[in-house]
Design an enzyme around this catalytic site. Sequence first.
Site, short mmCIF file in Angstrom:
data_model
loop_
_atom_site.label_atom_id
_atom_site.label_comp_id
_atom_site.label_asym_id
_atom_site.label_seq_id
_atom_site.Cartn_x
_atom_site.Cartn_y
_atom_site.Cartn_z
N GLY A 125 -7.87 9.17 9.95
CA GLY A 125 -8.22 9.26 11.37
C GLY A 125 -9.25 10.31 11.70
O GLY A 125 -9.60 10.50 12.87
N LYS A 145 0.88 -1.16 0.00
CA LYS A 145 0.00 0.00 0.00
C LYS A 145 0.91 1.21 0.00
O LYS A 145 1.60 1.50 0.98
CB LYS A 145 -0.93 0.02 1.22
CG LYS A 145 -1.79 1.28 1.25
CD LYS A 145 -2.53 1.49 2.55
CE LYS A 145 -2.97 2.95 2.65
NZ LYS A 145 -3.61 3.25 3.94
N ALA A 154 -9.53 5.63 4.29
CA ALA A 154 -9.37 6.79 5.20
C ALA A 154 -10.64 7.64 5.28
O ALA A 154 -11.32 7.86 4.29
CB ALA A 154 -8.20 7.68 4.77
N GLY A 155 -10.91 8.04 6.49
CA GLY A 155 -12.02 8.96 6.75
C GLY A 155 -13.28 8.30 7.29
O GLY A 155 -14.18 8.99 7.77
N ALA A 158 -9.24 1.60 9.81
CA ALA A 158 -8.55 1.16 11.02
C ALA A 158 -9.09 1.90 12.23
O ALA A 158 -9.74 1.32 13.10
CB ALA A 158 -7.04 1.38 10.88
N THR A 159 -8.83 3.23 12.25
CA THR A 159 -9.15 4.02 13.43
C THR A 159 -10.60 3.88 13.87
O THR A 159 -10.89 3.80 15.07
CB THR A 159 -8.87 5.51 13.15
OG1 THR A 159 -7.58 5.62 12.58
CG2 THR A 159 -8.92 6.33 14.43
#
Lengths: 66, 251
Positions: B157, B96, B183-184, B205-206
């Site tokens: 994040g 990635k 992301a986001g 993830a977050t």
Amino acid sequence: MIVMINGTAHEVPDGTTVAQAVRTLTTATAGVAVAVNDEVVTRGSWETTALSDSDRVEVLTAVQGG
Amino acid sequence: MDELTIAGESFSSRLIMGTGGAPSLDVLDQALEASGTELTTVAMRRLDPAARGSVLDVLRKRDIKVLPNTAGCFTAGEALLTARLAREALGTNWVKLEVISDERTLLPDPIETFDAAERLVAEGFVVLPYIGDDPALARRLEQAGCAAVMPLGAPIGSGLGIRNPHNIELIVEAASVPVILDAGIGTASDAALAMELGCDAVLLATAVTRAQRPDTMAAAMRAAVEAGRLARLAGRIPRRRYAEASSPMTP
């Protein structure tokens, strides 16, 4: 001679190999990769690659991220 | 669920997980199990002799394919070295590609990313680049030989969801490689929306690892990705300005 291992200066004997530098940090070989002066040294070459004075050795592994 | 195929490799889960932000490897392990993921990212960092346990052991136990990233790189050169080290350490040529422009926004640098992508493809890597929601850049990266494109929904994040759904749709319409919303994502409805817009997978993830109950949120994300995919395949009704009766209007 002085070499940098993961950013820390180490006094080591002449002829010290990449393998010996890695062993200052870990006995593991799986999941670990090494670069000397920003060039990858493949695992098969660790024992036969000698370091030179002022070499920068980076020993990396996978961590949580992304 | 229909299979996701990236560079000839098939996955039955369309939820790609990250491992950052989990308070412990145990919490991460439970979240990964609940997510049903089969592909998960890790970062490459200096080996810490004091570290206990390894994220690699967790992934290996769950038979999850590892996807190293180049997080923390600001230049193509740094990303190249990180990808080569990851290939050496982990025995995978998948990467990635993540080249960020500054620490405040963590937004991807398109110039450095494209430069790195071309060079990594030439070295035989399977390249999955993290990019802004830019349809033109996505197309150029596909032409350069990337195996997928990973546009952001919002900054890493931030949990702000998908700020520009129209651009994500434009990327999906033009792409012949998988589009992975990266992301986001803040909560399950964001993941479902990504799939409804036509994305092939979601990477997060977050939203899971920093949720109050990570394993429960992981299960929610899994269900949301599946629901969104099914809704996409089902074909939604058109939006109308006024009502359309679903019952006969005559007595």
